[in-house]
Design a protein around this motif. Structure first.
Motif, PDB file in Angstrom:
ATOM      1  N   GLU A 435       0.826  -1.205   0.000  1.00  0.00           N
ATOM      2  CA  GLU A 435       0.000   0.000   0.000  1.00  0.00           C
ATOM      3  C   GLU A 435       0.865   1.261   0.000  1.00  0.00           C
ATOM      4  O   GLU A 435       0.583   2.236  -0.707  1.00  0.00           O
ATOM      5  CB  GLU A 435      -0.905  -0.030   1.235  1.00  0.00           C
ATOM      6  N   SER A 460      -8.039   1.845  -5.879  1.00  0.00           N
ATOM      7  CA  SER A 460      -7.233   2.715  -5.037  1.00  0.00           C
ATOM      8  C   SER A 460      -6.018   1.908  -4.576  1.00  0.00           C
ATOM      9  O   SER A 460      -6.048   0.681  -4.567  1.00  0.00           O
ATOM     10  CB  SER A 460      -8.039   3.180  -3.826  1.00  0.00           C
ATOM     11  N   GLU A 462      -5.097   1.424  -1.655  1.00  0.00           N
ATOM     12  CA  GLU A 462      -5.506   0.637  -0.492  1.00  0.00           C
ATOM     13  C   GLU A 462      -6.202  -0.644  -0.928  1.00  0.00           C
ATOM     14  O   GLU A 462      -5.913  -1.741  -0.433  1.00  0.00           O
ATOM     15  CB  GLU A 462      -6.442   1.457   0.410  1.00  0.00           C
ATOM     16  N   ALA A 463      -7.162  -0.507  -1.862  1.00  0.00           N
ATOM     17  CA  ALA A 463      -7.920  -1.680  -2.295  1.00  0.00           C
ATOM     18  C   ALA A 463      -7.019  -2.660  -3.044  1.00  0.00           C
ATOM     19  O   ALA A 463      -7.101  -3.876  -2.852  1.00  0.00           O
ATOM     20  CB  ALA A 463      -9.085  -1.241  -3.183  1.00  0.00           C
TER      21      ALA A 463
ATOM     22  N   GLN B 290      -6.423   3.551  10.027  1.00  0.00           N
ATOM     23  CA  GLN B 290      -6.839   2.224   9.578  1.00  0.00           C
ATOM     24  C   GLN B 290      -7.292   1.318  10.712  1.00  0.00           C
ATOM     25  O   GLN B 290      -7.772   0.213  10.464  1.00  0.00           O
ATOM     26  CB  GLN B 290      -5.699   1.569   8.788  1.00  0.00           C
ATOM     27  N   THR B 581     -13.261   6.509 -10.259  1.00  0.00           N
ATOM     28  CA  THR B 581     -13.097   5.065 -10.104  1.00  0.00           C
ATOM     29  C   THR B 581     -14.165   4.488  -9.183  1.00  0.00           C
ATOM     30  O   THR B 581     -14.311   3.289  -9.071  1.00  0.00           O
ATOM     31  CB  THR B 581     -11.737   4.735  -9.472  1.00  0.00           C
ATOM     32  N   GLN B 583     -13.852   4.816  -6.093  1.00  0.00           N
ATOM     33  CA  GLN B 583     -13.164   4.690  -4.806  1.00  0.00           C
ATOM     34  C   GLN B 583     -12.626   6.059  -4.405  1.00  0.00           C
ATOM     35  O   GLN B 583     -12.023   6.756  -5.219  1.00  0.00           O
ATOM     36  CB  GLN B 583     -12.017   3.684  -4.918  1.00  0.00           C
ATOM     37  N   ALA B 584     -12.821   6.404  -3.120  1.00  0.00           N
ATOM     38  CA  ALA B 584     -12.353   7.700  -2.631  1.00  0.00           C
ATOM     39  C   ALA B 584     -10.854   7.830  -2.872  1.00  0.00           C
ATOM     40  O   ALA B 584     -10.143   6.847  -2.738  1.00  0.00           O
ATOM     41  CB  ALA B 584     -12.656   7.834  -1.136  1.00  0.00           C
TER      42      ALA B 584
END
Lengths: 682, 682
Positions: A435, A460, A462-463, B290, B581, B583-584
Motif C-alpha cells: 500500500e 485505489s 488501499e484496495a 486504519q 473510479t 473509490q475515494a
C-alpha cells in the motif's frame, strides 16, 4: 549495528579526490602503503615485516572484517557481524540473541551456517595480462575480453586457495588477491544482543557510544581448532588520546569519483526522496509494531533496516550539503589539470558534460524508474517472488547471453532454491508495504501518468494492496510449482500478484532498458575516461576506491567538534551504567546489572578515532603502531556517512569497542577465564 | 483543497526579484497597475473604469478571496473557503459536507458563524504621515512610533468602514485600505464535498484537475439580501486557449527578498527536515486511521493537513532546487546595482553577509529551537494547552510590555476563551503525536543533548508519551480551573503534562530568546536595508510582496510542459467521469452519477492559467478582459509552490473551476434554476 557497515557492496567504484590524498585520508592496498606520507603525517610508518604480519593476521568474513587473535584459531569480529549465526543457532530453549552465547569449553562451540574466514596470502599485479588480453579489442568487446581473462587468472589459482582479480583505480590496475579460506567456523562467544547493540537506533552512528559489539569465532580444520601462528596479539592496556592507530580491514565500496552533477543529483533528488520515503515507511512500521507482540516481532528486522537507512541517507545528505564546495573545488582542480594536457583533454573529451546530460535524463524518468522497476514493491517479499517467477519464466525462453543478468543460467538454480525455501511471511505486513509503495507511486507520478493508470486501473492503492496481499505466494510449494511450471504456468495463473506483475512487466522492463541506455551506460563511459585521466595524472600516489578487499588506513585516537560541543575520544564503563535507563534500547542484561558493583568504571569502553573507513570495515582490528589489537571497529559517526563521496578529516570518525572493555567483559562480567587466558597468550 | 491557499498569512513580507518584474509576474496594487507593461505583454491594458469596477466587485473573506456576482448580494468563492461554515451548519440529520447545501429558497439560506465579507472602497497613501511621525525617532523607538501612528490612522476611519494601514515594499510605502464590511453572510449553495474536492490529496496541486470547488454565499443587511449594484457579471461562454485573463484577489504572503543564504538554508535544512518529519507523521496517522472508523474520523482533518503540508514543502523544495541559479543571479544583479551607488552601498553595508552569519547561527541551534520551542509537541492539542496555561500564568506576573506577544493583555481573554471551549480530544491520537515528537527529538538531537536528557529523564519516548497522554487537560473545566488559578495552581498541579511542561519551560524560553537575538533580529535589520536599497532603485515600478490585501495579476489561459509531457489548459466534464473510479477520493456523489447521461461532456471544467498568485488567492475571480467572471481560482500546480520565493513564468500555473462547469452543475445536475437565473442576470 549499522547494517550498511557490513554490506559487502560490490558496485563499480570510483575515487573522488582529484588532488593527492592528504592527512589521514586513504584506504591503501597492502602492496602500496604511503610510507613517506605516513612519516610526514604521523612521524612513523610501518616496515615490511609489520605489513606482512598484519596482513597475515587479519581476515575477511561475509560482509565484514576480522582478526585472528590466538594461535588456536580464535577470531575477533563484531557481534553484529555474527548476528545471523547467533540467530540461526538460537532456539526457544536457548535464546542466544537475548542471553548471549558463551561456550564454556571448546566442545561447546557451534558451527555457524554459511560462515567462512578468508586470510589474504598474496597480491600479484596482473595489469599486463589484462592489457594484453584486451589490446586491439573493439570497445564493445572490451568488457567480455577483460572478464574472460579475469576468469582464466582466477582458475589458475593454486589448490587450496581462493583467488579474486580485483579491479583497482577503475581499471588503472588489476591485481590477483589469493586467500586461504576456512569453511568450518564456530561461534565461541557472543554477548547479549542488548549490550552489544546498546543504544539501538538512537545511538546508531553517534558517539559517545557504549556498545559491547564484539564476538569471538574459531576457525577449525579437520574438526579441530586450526593452528594459527600468524595471529596478532591483543593489547589490554589503555589507549592514549592522540595515539597513532591503524585499521586493517575490507572497506566495501566508495564512489569518490562521481562528478558534481551526480552528487548534486544525489543531494537534491535521490537522497531527499529516499529519506522521505523511509520516514513514511518508518511511521507505518512503528504503528504496525504497536498493534501487538506478534506484529512487533514480525516487523522488528524491517524496522531496524529502515531506521538504519534513514540515518545513513540523512548523514550522506548532510555531508553533501556541507561538503559541496569541497567537491566542486576538487573537480575544478582535476579539470584544470586535464585541460593543461592536450592528450588528456582529448581523451577525456566532454566527460563531465556527458555525465550531467545523463543526470538530466535520469531526472526525467526518475520516479517512474524507481517505482515501476528499481524499487517496485519495495520491502514486499511477495512482490519480489512474483517478479522473479514471472521474469525467470520469460527469460528462460531466451539465449543465456540475452537475459537480464539476474536470470542467467549460472544464477537460476540458486534463485530457484531461494524461492522454494519456506519462510514466514505475514500478509498483513505485506499489505502495509504494498500500500505504501502504491500510494507513494501515485502521489509522486500523479494519477495521470500512463503507467500509474495501468497499474492501478480503477483501484485505489488501499484496495489494490489488500487484493494483492491475498496472494498464495506465501506458500513455498505454490511458488515452486509456478517456478517450475514456467511460462505456461504464469500465463494460466490467477494468483492476484502474478496477474498483477504480468500485466505491466513489459513496461517496467522498458524503463530498465531506458535507464541503462540513457543513464547507466553514458555515465559509465564518461567516468571511465575521467578515471583514466586521473590515474594518468596521479598513478598509485592515490589510493583506489574501496573494493571489499584488504586495506590499511592510518590515523589517531581523536574526538571532534560538533558545533560548540567537543566530543571526546573515549567513553568509560561508568558511562554505560549512567546511560542505562532500564528501557529499551538502553536496558542492560542481568549479567551486567549484577556485575556493576565489582566493575572498574574507569575502563575505556568505546573509542573515537580519525580513520578513513567505510561499510565492510566492521570487525576490523584497531591496531597500535606495534601491530597489537586494541579494539574492534564497529561503526562510524554521522559524518562518516559522507565517506562514500569524500573524506572529511575534520569530522569523519571511526568507532571501536576497546580491547579494555572486551577484557573487562570476559574477566569480570562473564568470567570466561579460559577464553581470556587464550587472548592474553597465557 | 490546499489549506495553504486559504491561509491568511500576515507575516512580514519581502519581495525577491531584484530586476524589474517581467512577463506575467507581479501582484499589483489597484493604485499602481503597470499598464505600459500590460500593453507590452498582452497588447491590452485595463482603463481606470475597468479597475474601479473590478475593485468594487471583488471581496476578501477570512483567509480567502471572493466576487460579488449578483445585484442581490450573491458572492462566489471556493467550497474549501466555506468548508468550516458547511461543517458548522451540518448535523447528523443534515450532513451538508456529504450531501451538499442547496437552499431551494432564500429563506433557506443559513448564516455562517464568524463569516464576513469585506469590499475595498478606497486606497490612500499615508507614507508622509508615517514618515513625519517617525522622523527624528531613534532606531529603538521607530517601530513603536510607526505602530502608534498606524493605530491613529485606523481610528480615524469613517464610520461603517473598516480601515487597515498596509505596509508595502517593506516600509517603502504605507497606504490605508478602507473596506465596507458585511457581517451577516449566509450560505446559499455548496456542492457535495467529494465533488468539490474530487481527487483529494493525490490531485492536490496537480493539473489536469476536476474539482467543482465553488460555493455561493449571500451578504445580508437588515436581515434582507443586500443590494449590490457594483457586482461583476459572469460569463458562461467557453474560454479560449491563450485568452487574456486576470485574477483579482488577496494573495496572502510572499517573501521574495530572502537572500540566497536564506534560501539555501530553506532548501538544504528547513524543507528537507519538514518533509521527512511530515512523511513520518503521515505514516503514523494513516496507520492510526486504519484501526477503525472512529480513528479514521478522529484523524481525518489532521491527515489532510499533513498531506497538504507534505506537498507544499515538497513543491517548494523542488522550486528552490530548480530555480537556485535564477535566485543567485538576481541577487548578484541587485548587489552589483547597489555597489555602483556609493550612498546605497554605505546604507546597505554588509547586509548579505549579516544574513548569512545569522543562518549559520540558526543552523547551530536549529533542531533544539524547533523541537523544544517552535514546534514543541507538534500536532498535540494537549501540549498546546499545557504550554499556554503554564506560560500565561508566568507572563501575567509581568508588565504587559515585557510579555511574550501571545500573552499580552490584549490577547489573553481570547486565549482564555479558546482554552475553555469544549472540543473532543482523543488521548490515543494525542499519544501518537507526542511519541513522534519525542522520538524525532531524541534522534536528531541525540541522547546526549542536555535538554533531551532533561526532557526524557529515564523514560523512553514511548513510555513518556503514554504517561503524558493521561493528562486531564482533555477536560475543559480542568483547563479553565488551571487557567484561572494562575501561578499557584500551576505550581501545585500534578497533572503529568503540566508537570512536564513546567520542568523545562525556562530552557525552551531561552532558546526562543537566543533565536530572536541571533537569527530573527539580525535578519530583520539586514533585510530592511536590502529592501530600502531596492525600493530606492526601482520604486513602484515593481510590485510589493503579498500582504493579504487586494491585488491584480494578469496572464493568459495556458498549460505548461512537464518534461516531455504537454499539460493542456483545459479539462472537460467527460474527464471527470473517466477519472471517477468509484473509490475515494475519486468517487462521485449520487447527483452526478445520475446526471451523467444528460450532461454535455465537452463543457470546460477546470482551467490552467499563467498568473502570479499565492495562498489567500483562493476564491478569486478569474476575469476576462471585459471584467466578466469566467471562474473561481482554487489552487495552483506543484510549481506554483515556489511562488513564495520567486515567480517561475514557465511552469507556475493557477487552477480555476470554470464558470461553464458552475453553470452546468447548477443547471443540469442540481437544478438550481433560481440561483442560475440570478447568476445569469435574468
Amino acid at each position: 549495528m549499522s547494517r550498511i557497515w557490513r554490506a559487502a557492496a560490490l558496485a563499480a567504484a570510483f575515487v573522488f579526490m582529484s588532488a593527492p590524498a592528504s592527512g589521514e585520508e586513504g584506504i591503501w592496498t597492502f602492496d602500496n602503503i604511503p610510507t613517506a606520507r605516513m612519516q610526514r603525517d604521523l612521524g612513523w610508518a610501518p616496515d615490511q615485516a609489520w605489513l606482512d604480519r598484519v596482513m597475515a593476521g587479519t581476515a575477511r568474513i561475509p560482509g565484514c572484517s576480522a582478526t585472528n587473535v590466538s594461535g588456536q584459531g580464535l577470531v575477533l569480529t563484531n557481534h553484529h557481524c555474527v548476528m545471523s549465526c547467533v540467530t540461526a543457532l538460537a532456539s526457544a530453549r536457548a535464546n542466544y540473541v537475548e542471553n548471549g552465547f558463551m561456550a564454556a569449553r571448546r566442545e561447546d562451540e557451534q558451527r555457524c551456517p554459511g560462515m567462512y574466514v578468508q586470510v589474504l596470502v598474496s597480491i600479484s599485479d596482473v595489469t599486463a595480462r589484462i592489457e594484453t588480453a584486451t589490446s586491439g579489442v573493439a570497445a564493445e568487446g572490451f568488457a567480455r575480453a577483460r572478464d574472460n581473462e579475469m576468469v582464466r587468472i582466477q582458475r589458475e589459482c593454486e589448490s587450496g586457495l581462493h583467488c579474486e582479480v580485483v579491479t583497482l583505480y577503475q581499471g588503472g590496475r588489476y591485481a590477483v588477491y589469493r586467500y586461504k579460506r576456512y569453511d568450518d567456523v564456530r561461534l565461541a562467544f557472543a554477548p547479549e544482543h542488548i549490550v552489544a547493540a546498546f543504544g539501538g537506533d538512537p545511538d546508531n552512528f553517534t558517539f559517545p557510544r557504549y556498545c559491547l559489539d564484539f564476538a569471538l569465532l574459531r576457525v577449525y580444520e579437520n574438526n579441530a581448532p586450526a593452528a594459527t601462528p600468524a595471529h596478532l596479539s591483543m593489547r589490554f592496556t589503555p589507549l592514549a588520546d592522540g595515539e597513532i592507530t591503524l585499521v586493517a580491514g575490507n572497506p566495501g565500496s566508495t564512489s569518490r569519483l562521481r562528478t558534481s552533477a551526480q552528487l548534486a543529483f544525489e543531494r537534491d533528488v535521490m537522497l531527499p526522496w529516499q529519506i522521505a520515503s523511509l520516514a513514511e515507511a518508518r511511521g507505518r512500521i512503528v504503528a504496525y509494531a504497536q498493534q501487538g507482540p506478534d506484529q512487533a516481532r514480525i516487523s522488528a528486522e524491517m524496522l531496524q533496516t529502515v531506521d538504519n537507512g534513514f540515518k545513513v541517507f540523512s548523514g550522506r545528505r548532510l555531508a553533501l550539503v556541507d561538503g559541496f564546495s569541497t567537491i566542486t573545488a576538487a573537480e575544478a582542480d582535476l579539470r584544470a589539470r586535464v585541460s593543461r594536457n592536450a592528450a588528456a583533454q582529448r581523451a577525456v573529451g566532454d566527460a563531465w558534460g556527458e555525465v550531467e546530460a545523463a543526470q538530466n535524463a535520469y531526472r526525467a524518468m526518475f520516479y517512474a524508474y524507481q517505482y515501476f522497476e528499481a524499487r517496485a514493491g519495495e520491502r514486499s517479499q511477495l512482490f519480489t517472488y512474483a517478479r522473479d517467477i514471472v521474469r525467470a519464466a520469460a527469460e528462460r525462453e531466451k539465449a543465456d547471453a540475452e537475459r537480464l543478468p539476474r536470470y542467467a543460467n549460472a544464477r537460476l538454480p540458486a534463485l530457484g532454491r531461494a524461492i522454494a525455501i519456506a519462510r514466514p511471511i505475514d500478509s498483513t505486513f505485506e499489505q502495509v508495504h504494498l500500500e505504501l509503495w502504491l500510494s507513494q507511486m501515485r502521489e509522486l507520478l500523479t494519477v495521470d501518468h500512463p503507467l500509474v493508470l495501468r497499474v492501478l486501473g480503477q483501484r485505489s492503492p488501499e484496495a489494490l494492496a489488500a487484493e494483492l496481499a491475498q496472494s498464495r505466494l506465501t506458500d513455498p510449494a505454490f511458488r515452486l510449482a509456478l517456478w517450475e511450471g514456467g511460462a505456461p504456468a504464469i500465463a494460466a495463473s490467477t494468483d492476484p500478484l502474478i496477474v498483477f506483475v504480468r500485466a505491466w512487466d513489459e513496461d517496467a522492463r522498458s524503463l530498465r532498458a531506458q535507464y541503462q541506455t540513457q543513464v547507466e551506460a553514458p555515465v559509465a563511459r564518461a567516468q571511465e575516461r575521467i578515471a583514466r585521466a586521473r590515474f594518468q595524472a596521479f598513478g598509485t600516489s592515490l589510493y583506489p576506491d574501496a573494493t571489499f578487499s584488504p586495506r590499511l588506513s592510518y590515523g589517531r585516537v581523536r574526538g571532534w567538534s560538533e558545533g560548540e560541543r567537543e566530543i571526546p575520544s573515549f567513553t568509560y564503563t561508568r558511562g554505560l551504567f549512567e546511560r542505562a535507563t532500564g528501557q529499551a534500547p538502553f536496558a542492560l542484561p542481568q549479567n551486567w546489572r549484577e556485575a556493576q558493583a565489582r566493575l572498574d568504571g574507569g575502563v575505556i569502553f568505546n573509542v573515537s578515532t580519525a580513520h578513513d573507513v567505510t561499510g565492510g570495515s566492521s570487525g576490523s582490528p584497531l591496531l597500535d603502531r606495534d601491530g597489537r589489537v586494541v579494539g574492534a571497529v564497529f561503526d562510524g559517526n554521522i559524518h562518516s556517512l559522507g565517506g562514500d563521496y569524500f573524506y572529511d578529516g575534520a569530522r569523519n570518525r571511526t568507532v571501536t569497542v576497546a580491547a579494555t572493555a572486551i577484557r573487562q567483559a570476559l574477566a569480570d562480567v562473564y568470567r570466561m577465564d579460559a577464553l581470556l587466558a587464550e587472548l592474553e597468550g597465557r
